[in-house]
Design a protein around this motif. Structure first.
Motif, PDB file in Angstrom:
ATOM      1  N   ILE A  96       0.778  -1.135   0.196  1.00  0.00           N
ATOM      2  CA  ILE A  96       0.227   0.006   0.163  1.00  0.00           C
ATOM      3  C   ILE A  96       0.955   1.081   0.081  1.00  0.00           C
ATOM      4  CG2 ILE A  96      -0.259   0.163   2.481  1.00  0.00           C
ATOM      5  CD1 ILE A  96      -2.996   1.095   2.367  1.00  0.00           C
ATOM      6  N   GLU A  97       2.084   1.082   0.251  1.00  0.00           N
ATOM      7  CA  GLU A  97       2.801   2.181   0.682  1.00  0.00           C
ATOM      8  C   GLU A  97       3.338   2.918  -0.945  1.00  0.00           C
ATOM      9  OE1 GLU A  97       3.390   3.922   3.082  1.00  0.00           O
ATOM     10  OE2 GLU A  97       2.360   2.427   4.264  1.00  0.00           O
ATOM     11  N   VAL A  98       3.204   2.208  -2.010  1.00  0.00           N
ATOM     12  CA  VAL A  98       3.457   2.732  -3.196  1.00  0.00           C
ATOM     13  C   VAL A  98       2.425   3.978  -3.573  1.00  0.00           C
ATOM     14  CG1 VAL A  98       4.208   0.384  -4.228  1.00  0.00           C
ATOM     15  CG2 VAL A  98       1.811   1.191  -4.650  1.00  0.00           C
ATOM     16  N   TYR A  99       1.498   4.158  -2.660  1.00  0.00           N
ATOM     17  CA  TYR A  99       0.511   5.201  -2.723  1.00  0.00           C
ATOM     18  C   TYR A  99       1.053   6.322  -1.886  1.00  0.00           C
ATOM     19  CZ  TYR A  99      -2.520   1.965  -5.102  1.00  0.00           C
ATOM     20  OH  TYR A  99      -3.098   0.749  -6.108  1.00  0.00           O
ATOM     21  N   MET A 108      -8.224   4.334  -3.316  1.00  0.00           N
ATOM     22  CA  MET A 108      -7.443   4.487  -4.305  1.00  0.00           C
ATOM     23  C   MET A 108      -7.423   3.365  -5.252  1.00  0.00           C
ATOM     24  SD  MET A 108      -4.253   5.972  -1.650  1.00  0.00           S
ATOM     25  CE  MET A 108      -4.085   4.548  -0.763  1.00  0.00           C
ATOM     26  N   THR A 109      -7.455   3.878  -6.518  1.00  0.00           N
ATOM     27  CA  THR A 109      -7.096   2.692  -7.378  1.00  0.00           C
ATOM     28  C   THR A 109      -5.895   2.414  -8.184  1.00  0.00           C
ATOM     29  OG1 THR A 109      -7.672   4.291  -9.140  1.00  0.00           O
ATOM     30  CG2 THR A 109      -9.858   3.512  -8.294  1.00  0.00           C
ATOM     31  N   GLU A 110      -5.525   1.417  -8.708  1.00  0.00           N
ATOM     32  CA  GLU A 110      -4.207   1.168  -9.114  1.00  0.00           C
ATOM     33  C   GLU A 110      -3.737   2.112 -10.113  1.00  0.00           C
ATOM     34  OE1 GLU A 110      -6.492  -2.977  -7.870  1.00  0.00           O
ATOM     35  OE2 GLU A 110      -6.887  -1.133  -8.942  1.00  0.00           O
ATOM     36  N   SER A 111      -4.652   2.599 -10.751  1.00  0.00           N
ATOM     37  CA  SER A 111      -4.163   3.653 -11.876  1.00  0.00           C
ATOM     38  C   SER A 111      -3.653   4.778 -11.345  1.00  0.00           C
ATOM     39  CB  SER A 111      -5.221   3.955 -12.780  1.00  0.00           C
ATOM     40  OG  SER A 111      -6.057   4.595 -12.031  1.00  0.00           O
ATOM     41  N   LEU A 112      -3.776   5.010 -10.111  1.00  0.00           N
ATOM     42  CA  LEU A 112      -3.184   6.279  -9.571  1.00  0.00           C
ATOM     43  C   LEU A 112      -1.690   6.387  -9.197  1.00  0.00           C
ATOM     44  CD1 LEU A 112      -5.768   7.115  -6.673  1.00  0.00           C
ATOM     45  CD2 LEU A 112      -5.502   8.269  -8.932  1.00  0.00           C
ATOM     46  N   VAL A 113      -0.702   5.075  -9.478  1.00  0.00           N
ATOM     47  CA  VAL A 113       0.421   5.304  -9.438  1.00  0.00           C
ATOM     48  C   VAL A 113       1.136   4.997 -10.872  1.00  0.00           C
ATOM     49  CG1 VAL A 113       2.560   3.857  -8.448  1.00  0.00           C
ATOM     50  CG2 VAL A 113       0.468   4.111  -7.136  1.00  0.00           C
ATOM     51  N   GLY A 214      -0.588  -7.005 -14.166  1.00  0.00           N
ATOM     52  CA  GLY A 214      -0.734  -5.679 -13.702  1.00  0.00           C
ATOM     53  C   GLY A 214      -0.880  -5.655 -12.202  1.00  0.00           C
ATOM     54  N   PRO A 215      -1.062  -4.408 -11.652  1.00  0.00           N
ATOM     55  CA  PRO A 215      -1.201  -4.117 -10.172  1.00  0.00           C
ATOM     56  C   PRO A 215      -2.656  -4.558  -9.730  1.00  0.00           C
ATOM     57  CG  PRO A 215      -1.199  -2.152 -11.252  1.00  0.00           C
ATOM     58  CD  PRO A 215      -0.880  -3.026 -12.205  1.00  0.00           C
ATOM     59  N   VAL A 216      -2.588  -5.054  -8.411  1.00  0.00           N
ATOM     60  CA  VAL A 216      -4.096  -5.352  -8.065  1.00  0.00           C
ATOM     61  C   VAL A 216      -4.130  -4.898  -6.377  1.00  0.00           C
ATOM     62  CG1 VAL A 216      -3.549  -7.710  -7.721  1.00  0.00           C
ATOM     63  CG2 VAL A 216      -5.974  -6.929  -7.755  1.00  0.00           C
ATOM     64  N   ASN A 217      -4.703  -4.407  -5.889  1.00  0.00           N
ATOM     65  CA  ASN A 217      -4.950  -4.061  -4.526  1.00  0.00           C
ATOM     66  C   ASN A 217      -5.623  -5.137  -3.482  1.00  0.00           C
ATOM     67  OD1 ASN A 217      -3.887  -1.311  -4.945  1.00  0.00           O
ATOM     68  ND2 ASN A 217      -6.092  -0.534  -5.100  1.00  0.00           N
ATOM     69  N   ARG A 253      -2.719  11.162   6.033  1.00  0.00           N
ATOM     70  CA  ARG A 253      -3.265  11.134   5.001  1.00  0.00           C
ATOM     71  C   ARG A 253      -4.472   9.888   4.595  1.00  0.00           C
ATOM     72  NH1 ARG A 253      -1.054   7.512   1.469  1.00  0.00           N
ATOM     73  NH2 ARG A 253       0.789   6.390   2.316  1.00  0.00           N
ATOM     74  N   TYR A 254      -5.371  10.099   3.822  1.00  0.00           N
ATOM     75  CA  TYR A 254      -6.307   9.076   3.613  1.00  0.00           C
ATOM     76  C   TYR A 254      -5.551   7.851   2.835  1.00  0.00           C
ATOM     77  CZ  TYR A 254     -10.905   7.105   2.099  1.00  0.00           C
ATOM     78  OH  TYR A 254     -11.733   6.352   1.778  1.00  0.00           O
ATOM     79  N   ALA A 255      -5.476   6.711   3.195  1.00  0.00           N
ATOM     80  CA  ALA A 255      -4.950   5.680   2.756  1.00  0.00           C
ATOM     81  C   ALA A 255      -5.647   4.358   2.538  1.00  0.00           C
ATOM     82  CB  ALA A 255      -3.683   5.168   3.569  1.00  0.00           C
ATOM     83  N   VAL A 256      -6.992   4.468   1.852  1.00  0.00           N
ATOM     84  CA  VAL A 256      -7.922   3.460   1.834  1.00  0.00           C
ATOM     85  C   VAL A 256      -7.728   3.030   0.281  1.00  0.00           C
ATOM     86  CG1 VAL A 256     -10.235   2.899   1.655  1.00  0.00           C
ATOM     87  CG2 VAL A 256      -9.188   4.251   3.528  1.00  0.00           C
ATOM     88  N   LEU A 257      -7.739   1.616   0.226  1.00  0.00           N
ATOM     89  CA  LEU A 257      -7.433   0.930  -1.158  1.00  0.00           C
ATOM     90  C   LEU A 257      -8.917   0.497  -1.845  1.00  0.00           C
ATOM     91  CD1 LEU A 257      -4.790  -1.576  -0.319  1.00  0.00           C
ATOM     92  CD2 LEU A 257      -4.632   0.471  -1.640  1.00  0.00           C
TER      93      LEU A 257
END
Length: 286
Positions: A96-99, A108-113, A214-217, A253-257
Motif C-alpha cells: 500500500i506504501e506505493v501510494y 485509491m485505484t491501481e491507476s493512481l500510481v 498488472g497491479p491489484v490492491n 493522509r487518507y490511505a484506503v485501497l
C-alpha cells in the motif's frame, strides 16, 4: 504439475503462502538465505538474492511456471531477478506504501500510481535510505518487472494484522491501552485499509495460480483509523496528540485501497470486523 518458486516465504504470512501452494498440489520451491527451513514437502534452495552469481549457482538450469517474489524491495533486486530467473509468470508482493505520494479522500485505484522512472544509482543498499524510501523502492521494482518478458502482476498489500506478526504494531496498541497508557496520534488520524495475515496468504496463493496481469490492491473491507483500532481494544482509549512520531497506523493522509479490481477478478475479501477482535485477543494470550 505447475512449478512455483517462492522468494522469501520464511515468516509471517509468507510461510502460509508456501504451505497453501504445496497443499494445492503445486511443485513448490522456496529460496531464501537459510534463515529457516522450508515446510515439509517443499524444495529448499539457499542463496542471497542480492548476490547475482550465487543466485545463478543455486538455481542452476531450473525454470518455473510462476515466481512469487515476497522480498523484492528495490529496482536493483528486481533487475537481478529479471536477469537470473526463468519463469512464464512473475508475481511480486508489493505494498500500500506505493501510494504514499497520492493525495486523495476517495479509495485509491491501481491507476493512481504511474510507472516510476528507475534509478539504480540511488543508495538502495543503505538500510536507512531504503527504510525512508520504502514506497519508492517498491514502485521502481514494479516498473522493472513490468518492462520484462514474463507475464507480471503486483499485489499491493494493505497493512497486515494478525498471525505471527513480527512488526509489533498492533501489539503497541494492545499493550499500551490495556495498561491504561495513551497512544500517540495525529490531530485528525485518517483511515487506511487492513488485511488479516491468513487472508493475504489466501490472496497471494490465488494470485500465483491466476493469470491476470498488472497491479491489484488487496485488503479487507472496512477501513480503520487509529481511533477505530483503539476503540476495538478498549471502551475508554487514551490518546496524546503529536505532530510527528505518532504510533503505528496513525496516518495524516487518507490511505484506503479500492479493491474492486480484485473483486472483479473473482476474489472475495472479508470485512475487518470479522477478524479484528480475534487478532487482538490472540495478542493478549501470546
Amino acid at each position: 504439475m505447475k512449478k512455483v518458486l517462492v522468494l522469501g516465504g520464511s515468516r509471517h504470512f509468507g510461510r502460509g503462502v508456501v504451505e497453501r501452494l504445496r497443499d494445492a498440489g503445486l511443485d513448490v520451491t522456496v529460496l531464501n538465505r537459510g534463515s529457516s527451513p522450508a515446510p515439509p514437502g517443499v524444495a529448499h534452495l539457499i542463496a542471497d538474492r542480492d548476490d547475482e552469481a550465487g543466485l545463478k549457482s543455486a538455481l542452476g538450469s531450473r525454470s518455473f511456471d510462476v515466481v512469487l517474489d515476497q522480498v523484492c524491495y528495490t529496482p536493483v533486486q528486481a533487475l537481478i531477478a529479471r536477469r537470473v530467473l526463468r519463469a512464464d509468470r512473475y508475481v511480486m508482493t508489493s505494498t500500500i506504501e506505493v501510494y504514499d505520494q497520492v493525495q486523495t479522500f476517495t479509495p485509491m485505484t491501481e491507476s493512481l500510481v504511474p510507472r516510476s522512472p528507475v534509478d539504480v544509482e540511488l543508495p538502495w543498499h543503505d538500510e536507512e535510505f531504503l527504510e525512508a524510501h520504502y514506497g519508492e523502492g517498491k514502485r521502481q521494482a514494479e516498473a522493472v518487472f513490468a518492462g520484462g518478458d514474463a507475464s507480471f502482476a503486483s499485489v499491493r498489500v494493505a497493512h497486515v494484522l494478525g498471525g505471527d506478526d513480527f512488526t509489533g504494531r498492533l501489539r503497541h496498541y494492545v499493550e499500551r491501552l490495556d495498561a491504561g497508557d495513551a497512544v500517540e496520534i495525529h490531530a485528525e488520524p485518517r483511515p487506511a485499509t487492513f488485511i488479516h495475515a491468513s487472508e493475504i496468504a489466501d490472496f497471494l496463493t490465488w494470485a500465483a495460480r491466476a493469470d491476470f496481469t498488472g497491479p491489484v490492491n488487496a485488503g479487507s473491507h472496512g477501513e480503520l483509523s487509529a481511533l477505530d483500532l483503539a476503540a476495538a481494544i478498549t471502551a475508554e482509549p487514551r490518546f496524546r496528540i503529536v505532530e510527528r512520531d505518532a504510533s503505528p497506523f496513525s496516518f495524516d493522509r487518507y490511505a484506503v485501497l479500492d479493491t474492486s479490481r480484485a473483486t472483479d477478478l473473482g476474489f472475495s475479501f472479508s470485512t475487518t470486523t470479522d477478524w479484528l477482535g480475534e487478532a487482538i485477543e490472540n495478542l493478549r494470550k501470546a
